[in-house]
Design a protein around this motif. Structure first.
Motif, PDB file in Angstrom:
ATOM      1  N   ILE A 168      19.065 113.280  42.361  1.00 22.29           N
ATOM      2  CA  ILE A 168      18.018 112.391  42.867  1.00 22.29           C
ATOM      3  C   ILE A 168      16.730 112.645  42.098  1.00 22.29           C
ATOM      4  N   LYS A 169      16.138 111.549  41.617  1.00 25.36           N
ATOM      5  CA  LYS A 169      14.891 111.663  40.865  1.00 25.36           C
ATOM      6  C   LYS A 169      14.129 110.355  40.987  1.00 25.36           C
ATOM      7  N   ASN A 170      12.802 110.445  41.179  1.00 27.69           N
ATOM      8  CA  ASN A 170      11.990 109.246  41.355  1.00 27.69           C
ATOM      9  C   ASN A 170      11.860 108.449  40.063  1.00 27.69           C
ATOM     10  N   ILE A 171      11.632 107.146  40.198  1.00 28.26           N
ATOM     11  CA  ILE A 171      11.614 106.237  39.065  1.00 28.26           C
ATOM     12  C   ILE A 171      10.506 106.556  38.076  1.00 28.26           C
ATOM     13  N   ASP A 172       9.366 107.063  38.547  1.00 27.81           N
ATOM     14  CA  ASP A 172       8.227 107.243  37.646  1.00 27.81           C
ATOM     15  C   ASP A 172       8.156 108.631  37.021  1.00 27.81           C
ATOM     16  N   ASN A 173       9.109 109.505  37.360  1.00 31.85           N
ATOM     17  CA  ASN A 173       9.091 110.865  36.819  1.00 31.85           C
ATOM     18  C   ASN A 173       9.974 110.935  35.571  1.00 31.85           C
ATOM     19  N   VAL A 174       9.456 110.426  34.455  1.00 29.36           N
ATOM     20  CA  VAL A 174      10.202 110.405  33.198  1.00 29.36           C
ATOM     21  C   VAL A 174       9.278 110.809  32.060  1.00 29.36           C
ATOM     22  N   VAL A 175       9.890 111.302  30.989  1.00 28.13           N
ATOM     23  CA  VAL A 175       9.124 111.708  29.806  1.00 28.13           C
ATOM     24  C   VAL A 175       9.726 111.064  28.570  1.00 28.13           C
ATOM     25  N   PRO A 176       8.955 110.969  27.485  1.00 30.36           N
ATOM     26  CA  PRO A 176       9.516 110.461  26.226  1.00 30.36           C
ATOM     27  C   PRO A 176      10.516 111.453  25.642  1.00 30.36           C
ATOM     28  N   ASP A 177      11.267 110.996  24.662  1.00 37.25           N
ATOM     29  CA  ASP A 177      12.368 111.797  24.110  1.00 37.25           C
ATOM     30  C   ASP A 177      11.943 113.185  23.647  1.00 37.25           C
ATOM     31  N   ARG A 178      10.759 113.288  23.044  1.00 35.22           N
ATOM     32  CA  ARG A 178      10.337 114.568  22.467  1.00 35.22           C
ATOM     33  C   ARG A 178      10.159 115.655  23.532  1.00 35.22           C
ATOM     34  N   LEU A 179      10.080 115.264  24.807  1.00 30.33           N
ATOM     35  CA  LEU A 179       9.887 116.228  25.889  1.00 30.33           C
ATOM     36  C   LEU A 179      11.099 116.342  26.801  1.00 30.33           C
ATOM     37  N   LYS A 180      12.194 115.691  26.442  1.00 28.05           N
ATOM     38  CA  LYS A 180      13.341 115.622  27.361  1.00 28.05           C
ATOM     39  C   LYS A 180      14.207 116.876  27.389  1.00 28.05           C
ATOM     40  N   THR A 181      14.170 117.707  26.366  1.00 24.80           N
ATOM     41  CA  THR A 181      15.079 118.854  26.296  1.00 24.80           C
ATOM     42  C   THR A 181      14.949 119.760  27.508  1.00 24.80           C
ATOM     43  N   THR A 182      13.711 120.058  27.897  1.00 33.83           N
ATOM     44  CA  THR A 182      13.493 120.928  29.066  1.00 33.83           C
ATOM     45  C   THR A 182      14.048 120.282  30.324  1.00 33.83           C
ATOM     46  N   LYS A 230       6.634  98.959  30.888  1.00 31.68           N
ATOM     47  CA  LYS A 230       6.761  99.758  29.661  1.00 31.68           C
ATOM     48  C   LYS A 230       5.983 101.058  29.870  1.00 31.68           C
ATOM     49  N   PHE A 231       6.694 102.179  29.793  1.00 31.35           N
ATOM     50  CA  PHE A 231       6.064 103.478  30.032  1.00 31.35           C
ATOM     51  C   PHE A 231       5.728 104.227  28.750  1.00 31.35           C
ATOM     52  N   HIS A 232       6.662 104.192  27.776  1.00 31.89           N
ATOM     53  CA  HIS A 232       6.508 105.040  26.600  1.00 31.89           C
ATOM     54  C   HIS A 232       6.637 104.247  25.303  1.00 31.89           C
ATOM     55  N   LYS A 233       5.765 104.573  24.376  1.00 29.10           N
ATOM     56  CA  LYS A 233       5.784 103.914  23.072  1.00 29.10           C
ATOM     57  C   LYS A 233       6.489 104.814  22.049  1.00 29.10           C
ATOM     58  N   TYR A 234       7.419 104.219  21.321  1.00 23.60           N
ATOM     59  CA  TYR A 234       8.112 104.916  20.247  1.00 23.60           C
ATOM     60  C   TYR A 234       7.777 104.237  18.916  1.00 23.60           C
ATOM     61  N   LYS A 235       8.275 104.803  17.846  1.00 17.75           N
ATOM     62  CA  LYS A 235       7.930 104.295  16.516  1.00 17.75           C
ATOM     63  C   LYS A 235       8.351 102.854  16.339  1.00 17.75           C
ATOM     64  N   GLU A 236       9.547 102.512  16.787  1.00 20.40           N
ATOM     65  CA  GLU A 236      10.081 101.170  16.573  1.00 20.40           C
ATOM     66  C   GLU A 236       9.991 100.267  17.803  1.00 20.40           C
ATOM     67  N   SER A 237       9.818 100.847  18.977  1.00 19.56           N
ATOM     68  CA  SER A 237       9.827 100.038  20.203  1.00 19.56           C
ATOM     69  C   SER A 237       9.171 100.802  21.344  1.00 19.56           C
ATOM     70  N   SER A 238       9.161 100.200  22.508  1.00 18.08           N
ATOM     71  CA  SER A 238       8.675 100.863  23.717  1.00 18.08           C
ATOM     72  C   SER A 238       9.749 100.749  24.796  1.00 18.08           C
ATOM     73  N   ARG A 239       9.724 101.686  25.734  1.00 17.21           N
ATOM     74  CA  ARG A 239      10.754 101.705  26.774  1.00 17.21           C
ATOM     75  C   ARG A 239      10.165 101.515  28.166  1.00 17.21           C
ATOM     76  N   LEU A 240      10.922 100.769  28.978  1.00 16.07           N
ATOM     77  CA  LEU A 240      10.627 100.659  30.403  1.00 16.07           C
ATOM     78  C   LEU A 240      10.963 101.990  31.083  1.00 16.07           C
ATOM     79  N   ALA A 241      10.386 102.195  32.263  1.00 14.25           N
ATOM     80  CA  ALA A 241      10.715 103.401  33.019  1.00 14.25           C
ATOM     81  C   ALA A 241      12.213 103.484  33.287  1.00 14.25           C
ATOM     82  N   LEU A 242      12.830 102.364  33.634  1.00 19.80           N
ATOM     83  CA  LEU A 242      14.265 102.409  33.935  1.00 19.80           C
ATOM     84  C   LEU A 242      15.092 102.742  32.697  1.00 19.80           C
ATOM     85  N   GLU A 243      14.587 102.369  31.500  1.00 23.40           N
ATOM     86  CA  GLU A 243      15.295 102.712  30.271  1.00 23.40           C
ATOM     87  C   GLU A 243      15.362 104.222  30.081  1.00 23.40           C
ATOM     88  N   GLU A 244      14.274 104.909  30.437  1.00 18.54           N
ATOM     89  CA  GLU A 244      14.281 106.369  30.295  1.00 18.54           C
ATOM     90  C   GLU A 244      15.324 106.988  31.209  1.00 18.54           C
TER      91      GLU A 244
END
Length: 531
Positions: free
Chosen positions: A315-329, A195-209
């Protein structure tokens, strides 16, 4: 006409190796089971003896020389080009995801080892000014982690209350429950399943991102709707749990994003493992007498990449992910890289068709040469001017008809790892290359100046074109530079050994690709290396 060609060699201790003719029948059966030719082992042992040449640097790639930076108008144009054209391409996202998470928890393992059999001081969590990366701060902030609820419930299943454990300073029990199999087993799992990121209702695994990201740029269009395509490279031991987890997650995200997923997997092939040797460059043997082989590093994944019958590969590494609020960039710049690839490839294919037909006028040849030099970063040597028309056409055809990659580069803010450089080729020309520090001669003052003056860092943010102008897939194994592997020191059962890593996936394994560097914002680079 003469050209300057410099080669710096790193020499390992040269010792007499055990001849491959001395292999036992058991050894030969082992090699056969791994699909490793004897000749491959002989070559690797010779590489231990001779070492690998260091890369011959010209200069670091910078915004003044080798790295492109787009202005705001160009960014919007490229985003639009990607959105307009992506339906015509077969696009997939390739995620190396076999990396274990154990190194993320190094300080927690050390804490457990230190306090396993002794009492933790009462003021352990009451110290002032604890460091951000300290073990004290980890426990003080534990409620903020995405995995906290899972840890709390898992402890409760065993009749333990995490609040009570915290108040009683029973921190080792919490740490062990986080790391070991009787708890969350985070120290045993790959990063993808944490689990990498916590959201209001749940948390996501890195692969989920990565599943979420894929809906924005690695999709294809079919009569049945849009499909997001991903490929994960996974270790064999985690393949089943990886697949099971993804199967459980997919329905949720298909409903949420109105899209379907096509997800595939591969494991690093045993045939890409490399032999280990002792300090005398003789094959190292396990206690049972078998030869010791080790994974050849991420460069082995060029074979997995080569097995994908797709057209465009992010190509992108598994651990290089951000939560939704930072995904636009992140989304915008993925499209910028993809849009620029589309633009260059469309022009490249047009020129290749002309070159294939032959009979070009001199001004057409000069136009293609200018495109190769200014857009594809191909060094056109002075001897090109001495060629006749046919020779020029053949030369340009060979240079253009190669796989292409657009590589995002971020400003260097002290991160360890590789970066973009301009290097000499064997024919005296230069080319853009992504190099690791191990490929640079620390005893060479000029090379160290290049490294010191490097301005950018490789975040592993690539988009690749792997089909030619006829729609045929390139054999990516033909574009690997075998001289770009490296040797490192390890320990096995307390004994020092040497191990060999293959040319890195985005380093020497893509050495002979057409390579273009583009600056991307630091906000797109968010690796998770430590808890």
């Amino acid at each position: 006409m003469f050209f300057k060609i410099k080669i710096n060699f790193y020499l390992c201790d040269v010792q007499i190796q055990t001849p491959m003719s001395a292999l036992t029948n058991q050894d030969k059966k082992q090699l056969e089971s791994l699909n490793i030719p004897i000749e491959q082992v002989e070559k690797q042992i010779n590489q231990f003896k001779t070492g690998f040449p260091y890369s011959d640097l010209v200069a670091p790639a910078t915004l003044d020389n080798g790295i492109i930076k787009f202005d705001s108008n160009e960014i919007q144009e490229l985003i639009k080009q990607f959105d307009d054209d992506k339906e015509y391409y077969d696009i997939i996202k390739f995620v190396p995801a076999s990396g274990a998470a154990s190194r993320m928890f190094k300080n927690i393992y050390s804490f457990v080892e230190e306090y396993k059999d002794k009492e933790i001081p009462e003021d352990f969590l009451k110290k002032e000014n604890v460091g951000f990366d300290s073990i004290e701060n980890f426990f003080l902030s534990i409620k903020d982690y995405a995995f906290y609820d899972d840890l709390k419930y898992k402890l409760a299943e065993c009749g333990k209350d995490i609040e009570t454990l915290m108040s009683e300073n029973r921190l080792v029990e919490i740490a062990e429950f986080l790391l070991e199999n009787e708890g969350l087993a985070y120290g045993k799992l790959p990063k993808a399943l944490l689990k990498f990121h916590k959201y209001k209702e749940s948390s996501r695994l890195a692969l989920e991102e990565h599943l979420v990201e894929a809906t924005q740029y690695s999709t294809i269009y079919t009569e049945d709707g849009e499909i997001a395509q991903l490929h994960f490279t996974v270790s064999q031991e985690h393949l089943d749990i990886f697949k099971k987890t993804v199967e459980e997650l997919i329905p949720t995200y298909e409903r949420e994003y109105g899209i379907r997923y096509d997800i595939s997997y591969s494991v690093q092939k045993p045939s890409t493992d490399t032999i280990a040797v002792d300090m005398n460059n003789e094959p190292f043997r396990n206690n049972d007498g078998s030869l010791l082989f080790r994974p050849g590093g991420h460069g082995a994944l060029i074979q997995n990449l080569n097995d994908l019958h797709k057209e465009i590969i992010f190509i992108k590494n598994i651990d290089n992910v951000v939560p939704d609020r930072l995904k636009t960039t992140t989304y915008d710049y993925k499209k910028v890289l993809g849009g620029y690839l589309f633009r260059l490839q469309q022009q490249q294919f047009e020129y290749l068709n002309l070159l294939d037909e032959g009979c070009l006028a001199n001004d057409e040849i000069e136009e293609i040469a200018k495109f190769a030099k200014e857009k594809l970063m191909i060094d056109i040597p002075n001897f090109f001017k001495t060629y006749n028309e046919i020779e020029k056409i053949d030369y340009l055809y060979g240079k253009l008809n190669r796989p292409m990659r657009i590589c995002g580069m971020v400003k260097n803010e002290g991160e360890p790892g590789g970066g973009p450089y301009l290097t000499y080729n064997s024919d005296g020309t230069t080319s853009p290359q992504i190099l690791e520090s191990s490929q640079i001669d620390k005893n060479n003052a000029e090379a160290m100046d290049c490294m010191k003056n490097s301005t950018h860092f490789n975040p592993v943010d690539l988009v690749c074109a792997v089909r030619n102008y006829k729609g045929e897939k390139f054999n990516l194994l033909n574009y690997v530079d075998p001289k770009t592997g490296f040797i490192s020191m390890k320990s096995k059962n307390g004994i020092d050994i040497k191990v060999l890593e293959l040319p890195g996936l985005w380093n020497g394994a893509m050495s002979d690709w057409n390579t273009i560097f583009v600056e991307v914002p630091i906000e797109t680079f968010n690796p998770v290396k430590s808890v």
